[in-house]
Write a protein that holds these residues in place. Structure first.
Motif, mmCIF file in Angstrom:
data_model
loop_
_atom_site.group_PDB
_atom_site.id
_atom_site.type_symbol
_atom_site.label_atom_id
_atom_site.label_comp_id
_atom_site.label_asym_id
_atom_site.label_seq_id
_atom_site.Cartn_x
_atom_site.Cartn_y
_atom_site.Cartn_z
ATOM 1 N N UNK A 112 23.350 -6.037 42.872
ATOM 2 C CA UNK A 112 23.437 -4.971 41.877
ATOM 3 C C UNK A 112 24.187 -5.362 40.617
ATOM 4 N N UNK A 113 25.070 -6.359 40.729
ATOM 5 C CA UNK A 113 25.886 -6.701 39.570
ATOM 6 C C UNK A 113 25.022 -7.228 38.420
ATOM 7 N N UNK A 114 23.853 -7.773 38.757
ATOM 8 C CA UNK A 114 22.967 -8.231 37.675
ATOM 9 C C UNK A 114 22.425 -7.068 36.847
ATOM 10 N N UNK A 115 22.297 -5.892 37.467
ATOM 11 C CA UNK A 115 21.923 -4.704 36.704
ATOM 12 C C UNK A 115 22.948 -4.448 35.607
ATOM 13 N N UNK A 116 24.206 -4.632 35.985
ATOM 14 C CA UNK A 116 25.252 -4.407 34.987
ATOM 15 C C UNK A 116 25.172 -5.449 33.883
ATOM 16 N N UNK A 117 25.073 -6.726 34.284
ATOM 17 C CA UNK A 117 25.009 -7.778 33.269
ATOM 18 C C UNK A 117 23.861 -7.522 32.297
#
Ligand SMILES: Nc1ncnc2c1ncn2[C@@H]1O[C@H](COP(=O)(O)OP(=O)(O)OP(=O)(O)O)[C@@H](O)[C@H]1O
Ligand SMILES: [Mg+2]
Lengths: 273, 324
Positions: A107-112
């Motif tokens: 999910x952290x790639x969604x943030x990036x």
């Protein structure tokens, strides 16, 4: 957070203020490079492969084939070591794709992706982390080599320049694996496909034996193999006598790979999910 | 009135699945807007499109005045997203997560450290700041996730199911954060499966189902559109339920619902006086009441009335806790 004190800190922490200027490309890339280093810090076991494989290969090839291929183990080691450096870098580089494949589903790639940052920076940053991997692995190979009797003709400067060249080549090659990492579904698949591609280019090269002893068809293949160009340049650097032509030929591959697979990686990255 | 979000006929399909099937939304600036829908309704897909993560297949949307397709880059610097599934790095500590994001958002080395520290303090995470996030509790993870979205205070924040799987205390903490945010002038779009949450937090609510908005308005308006009131009746003897159901249905000429509890019934009505009389008739017919309540319908009931199926079909809160 229901207490008075905490609630005041909350309000002041989320109050609107002037936002800092947009981070530069370099800041973004190094921030992601730092993230890659943290991952190594938390899971040091992942360095095991990087550490053990090069030691194994150097020792094994030197004593197993040394006598037969070059007459003496020390002559063979002198010939082999720059090649083992190349091989180690190539085998290490495939982890770039495997790591990216594991990472990007999170999910952290969604943030990036929803942040106003230089878009390729998560991937470029991960590659900066790989520089550390290559450098550690290469250092170990050289140290083991020195123990076994390897002596670089051009000394420490030659070794450092060889490391720089390895990193440039590794950077170019990594784009192929990031592309695979984005196309394939599982880390296992990335690993398998990468090996299928890496095995022939590693073994059909001049790493282990002088191509002059090979059948002519194979000689032709070896002559066109970019790994051969890399190893030739590395030998030129470490033994002295590198020609500008050899260097240029060696650099063609990483530049070409970056030009083709860099944008392809970014396209796939943008499209992902 | 200015709008934070204007959406017209937004469409997204994945193969044969129509995830978002022509959604229209008007979200007033400076408010909390709730998007309410069951599993698979298309909430996450909608949010991901509005946050520029997913290109739409059709329709148009402007967020904070920026077109989500052609002006995505400008938009990204004004919004934040807290995704449904932790959008933080599980392998890093809370401190490292916030430091990384602060650097990426343009803080200098010193400024980034100060900002990370300030947020950890404000979100009650100081104690665990050097532990890897994978060892955090669900509530801590959510708070860190929201803190991570507020490194630079955005003009609009998307919160995708911010309280799913949280215990009541952690849920209340998240609600306090949302209230504080909107107080400070940030517009909030939150999605939820919990009707109570939308009721508690949202100024306006869009109910979506199968990728379409099926109702929109304030919580009050939604309730009013379904009927002015609802009556919950518990009988002393479950065996009399059928008789009670028939009698009430006849008196009010509306359907009377059977509840899971074998002694319970519920009925939605528009005429309060008639409903009161009908209720009083039950003891006269020999049907004893255990207890009853009258009030506005809950959003659960609104959902049932609007869609013909209950709002939370598959997952219970407990199951989600296990997943999270
Ligand atoms: N990447 C994808 N590929 C294929 N189908 C997808 C994808 N993302 C969502 N879907 C499908 O689109 C529909 C809507 O999904 P979405 O995640 O938007 O629902 P949701 O309202 O967020 O549900 P939940 O409450 O479970 O989070 C579902 O049927 C889902 O299976
Ligand atoms: Mg969702």
């Amino acid at each position: 957070m229901n207490q008075e004190g905490t609630s005041t800190t909350l309000h002041s922490a989320i109050s609107r203020r002037a936002r800092p200027p947009r981070a530069s490309m370099l800041t973004c890339a190094t921030a992601f490079g730092w993230r890659a280093l943290l991952k190594i810090k938390y899971v040091p076991e992942q360095m095991f492969d990087v550490l053990v494989t090069p030691i194994m290969f150097t020792v094994m090839f030197t004593y197993l084939f040394g006598g037969a291929l070059a007459g003496s183990t020390s002559d063979y080691l002198q010939f082999l070591l720059p090649g083992i450096l190349a091989q180690t870098m190539i085998f290490t580089s495939l982890y770039t794709g495997v790591t990216l494949n594991t990472d990007i589903g999170k999910g952290v790639y969604d943030r990036f992706k929803s942040m106003p940052i230089w878009r390729p920076s998560p991937i470029v940053g991960a590659m900066l982390g790989d520089v550390l991997r290559y450098t550690i692995a290469s250092t170990i190979v050289v140290l083991v080599g020195l123990l076994l009797g390897y002596r670089p003709e051009t000394g420490i400067v030659g070794v450092i320049l060889a490391f720089v060249l390895l990193n440039i080549f590794g950077f170019g090659l990594s784009w192929v694996f990031t592309t695979l990492g984005l196309i394939l579904r599982t880390p296992g698949a990335v690993m398998t496909v990468s090996w299928i591609f890496l095995m022939p280019i590693t073994f059909a090269s001049n790493i282990y034996v002088d191509p002059a002893t090979m059948p002519s068809v194979l000689q032709t293949i070896v002559a066109f193999n970019p790994v051969t160009h890399l190893v030739t340049a590395l030998r030129g650097i470490m033994d002295g006598g590198l020609t500008p032509g050899q260097l240029a030929l060696c650099l063609v591959t990483p530049i070409t790979l970056t030009v083709i697979f860099g944008p392809l990686t970014m396209l796939l990255y943008r499209r992902k999910r | 009135m200015t709008h934070a979000i204007e959406v017209e006929g937004l469409i997204k399909h994945f193969g044969a699945t129509q995830a978002v099937n022509g959604i229209d939304l008007q979200v007033p600036a400076g408010t909390v807007y709730g998007v309410l829908g069951p599993n698979g309704a298309g909430k996450t897909t909608t949010v991901r499109m509005l946050a520029t993560l997913l290109p739409p297949d059709g329709g148009r949307a402007r967020v904070l005045g920026h077109d989500i397709v052609t002006e995505a880059d400008a938009l990204r610097s004004r919004i934040s997203l807290t995704g449904q599934f932790a959008s933080i790095d599980e392998d890093l500590s809370g401190w490292e997560n916030l430091l990384l994001l602060s650097r990426l958002l343009g803080f200098g080395r010193k400024g980034a450290k100060a900002r990370a520290q300030e947020l950890l303090q404000a979100f009650d995470l100081e104690e665990a700041s050097h532990k890897q996030v994978k060892y955090y509790s669900g509530g801590m993870r959510r708070r860190l996730d929201i803190a991570a979205s507020l490194v630079v205070t955005p003009d609009l924040i998307f919160l995708d199911e911010p309280t799913t799987g949280l215990d009541p205390r952690s849920r209340n903490q998240v609600w306090d954060i949302v209230r504080a945010l909107v107080n400070d002038g940030t517009s909030v779009l939150l999605t939820t499966q919990y009707l109570e949450e939308a009721d508690q937090l949202a100024d306006r609510i869009a109910v979506i189902d199968h990728g379409k908005v099926i109702a929109e308005g304030t919580s009050k308006e939604l309730k009013a559109s379904v009927g002015s009131g609802v009556m919950h009746i518990h009988l002393a003897d479950p065996a009399q339920r059928e008789a009670a159901q028939q009698q009430l249905a006849q008196a009010l000429s509306v359907p009377v619902h059977i509840e899971a509890d074998p002694s319970a019934l519920s009925v939605q009505f528009t005429d309060t006086t008639a409903a009161t009389y009908a209720l009083a008739e039950l003891p006269r017919a020999g049907i004893a009441l255990s207890h009853y309540s009258m009030g506005q319908p809950s959003l659960d009931e609104v959902f049932l009335a609007l869609t013909g199926h209950p709002a939370e079909p598959e997952t219970t809160q407990n199951e989600q806790e296990v997943q999270a």
